[in-house]
Motif scaffolding. Structure first.
Motif, PDB file in Angstrom:
ATOM      1  N   GLU A  97      -7.173  -6.705   5.032  1.00 36.37           N
ATOM      2  CA  GLU A  97      -6.241  -6.387   4.232  1.00 36.37           C
ATOM      3  C   GLU A  97      -6.617  -4.862   3.970  1.00 36.37           C
ATOM      4  O   GLU A  97      -5.837  -4.309   3.257  1.00 36.37           O
ATOM      5  N   GLU A 230      -2.339  -9.674  -4.783  1.00 39.78           N
ATOM      6  CA  GLU A 230      -1.714  -9.882  -3.818  1.00 39.78           C
ATOM      7  C   GLU A 230      -0.222  -9.035  -3.682  1.00 39.78           C
ATOM      8  O   GLU A 230       0.291  -8.829  -2.653  1.00 39.78           O
ATOM      9  N   ASN A 255      -1.609  -6.693   0.884  1.00 40.28           N
ATOM     10  CA  ASN A 255      -1.297  -7.965   1.324  1.00 40.28           C
ATOM     11  C   ASN A 255      -1.223  -8.184   2.861  1.00 40.28           C
ATOM     12  O   ASN A 255      -0.540  -7.467   3.500  1.00 40.28           O
TER      13      ASN A 255
END
Length: 392
Positions: A97, A230, A255
């Protein structure tokens, strides 16, 4: 033979600039003619990079870390960043990420290119870092400013976000602590924003480049709110915290779906971030943090001195910034626009600063001074500002 002519793409007209570097150039030109100038225009720590980070870079160079690396960053640095963000933001972050970039700006630029297009909108604070509006316009999206209010300690009027968000909104930009105001968004503000955006399909870019330069309250990230990780892009880096502006090292946490898009842009643009610099960044995160604490404490002393001095000058008032290293005094009672007064301060008084409208229309009536300078120079600047006000 016909004279050569070239056509520059129309989209270039939509790109803005950073006035701080223009003011720096003009200040240097004045100095070349013998003018003494106190530089309070550039947003750059005046401290040296901590020696342990410098030594880590030298060691990496000697070990041959001078070749290409992965587009998204060295695995060991992405791991270190994921651990750091997990600890400081109280969220679970995986290396997949994380994207490492040459400075924080590419995170903003790549995310804007990946998300925005004509017909979409992006909400951003105003006054704020001018590159926000610049990159939004460049994509062809509509920039939607929300004023940062002095009466709210330069935080949002939440009702304005509620009015301006729409199905066209793809991105909302937050910046806390903020440039140019030094304002900090409270947890309550962030929670209200989260409630507003929940029904909409949009991302939040949380610019947290000044997250370690905060004086009173602890930093709180939008990504830390329930359900917001997210849809949040955390923009952070090493320039401000570790006095590494020239090293060009930043990162985004986002994300994984967005990571793939950003990696494609990196591959097409800059290939990777300098590898020996990345090795030094690992040392920055994992090594001693004493220098950071000392730097912040020195900034606190300068802040308090500067704010007290500005408030002692007739017709100037200044809120105490909660983070970053800028003061944003209100000069509206001087009865003139901020740009001509900033010009006078530079050309006549020898104080380089930025006018508030450099950061957006709602910055009229303000000036921005960086206190990334010595107490001695800040004192000299205050005396020159006082005399300039008396002149007007």
């Amino acid at each position: 033979m016909a004279a050569f002519t070239s056509t520059i793409a129309e989209s270039m007209n939509r790109l803005g600039t950073e006035t701080a570097f223009e003011v720096l150039a003009r200040a240097r030109a004045l100095e070349a003619k013998g003018k003494d100038v106190v530089h309070l225009q550039i947003g750059e720590p005046d401290f040296d990079t901590p020696s342990n980070i410098v030594e880590a870079a030298i060691k990496a160079l000697k070990e041959g870390w001078t070749h290409y690396g992965p587009a998204s960053g060295l695995p060991e640095l992405r791991l270190a960043i994921s651990e750091y963000i997990s600890e400081t933001r109280a969220i679970d972050v995986l290396p997949d990420e994380v994207v490492v970039t040459p400075g924080g700006k590419p995170v903003l630029f790549y995310v804007a290119l990946a998300l925005l297009e004509p017909g979409t909108e992006a909400i951003y604070p105003n006054p704020s870092y001018p590159i926000y509006e610049s990159v939004i316009r460049y994509t062809g999206a509509k920039p939607v400013p929300v004023p940062m209010l002095e009466e709210k300690n330069f935080s949002f009027d939440i009702s304005e976000i509620r009015k301006k968000i729409s199905p066209k909104t793809r991105l909302i930009i937050l910046n806390s602590p903020a440039n140019p105001t030094g304002g900090v968004l409270s947890k309550q503000d962030l929670e209200e924003i989260a409630k507003i955006i929940s029904p909409y399909n949009c991302f939040v870019l949380s610019d947290e480049i000044y997250s370690r330069i905060i004086y009173d309250d602890a930093h709180y990230s939008f990504a830390s709110l329930p359900g917001m990780k997210e849809r949040t892009i955390i923009l952070d880096g090493f320039s401000k915290t570790y006095a590494m502006t020239g090293w060009r090292a930043g990162y985004g946490v986002m994300n994984p779906h967005l990571v793939k898009a950003v990696n494609r842009l990196i591959t097409n643009c800059n290939s990777c971030t300098t590898t020996f610099v990345q090795k030094a960044c690992i040392e920055a995160l994992k090594g001693p943090q004493d220098e950071v604490a000392r730097m912040v404490e020195e900034f606190r002393k300068r802040r308090d001195f500067f704010v007290q001095g500005l408030n002692a000058i007739k017709n100037i008032s200044c809120k105490t910034p909660q983070g970053a290293f800028y003061v944003f005094p209100n000069i509206s009672r001087l009865g003139m626009k901020c740009r001509p007064f900033a010009e006078y301060l530079l050309n006549e008084a020898g104080v380089a600063c930025l006018c508030g409208v450099t950061f957006g229309e709602y910055g009229e009536g303000y000036l921005r001074f960086s206190y990334a300078n010595s107490l001695e120079n800040i004192e000299r600047a205050l005396e020159r500002i006082r005399k300039a006000v008396e002149h007007f």
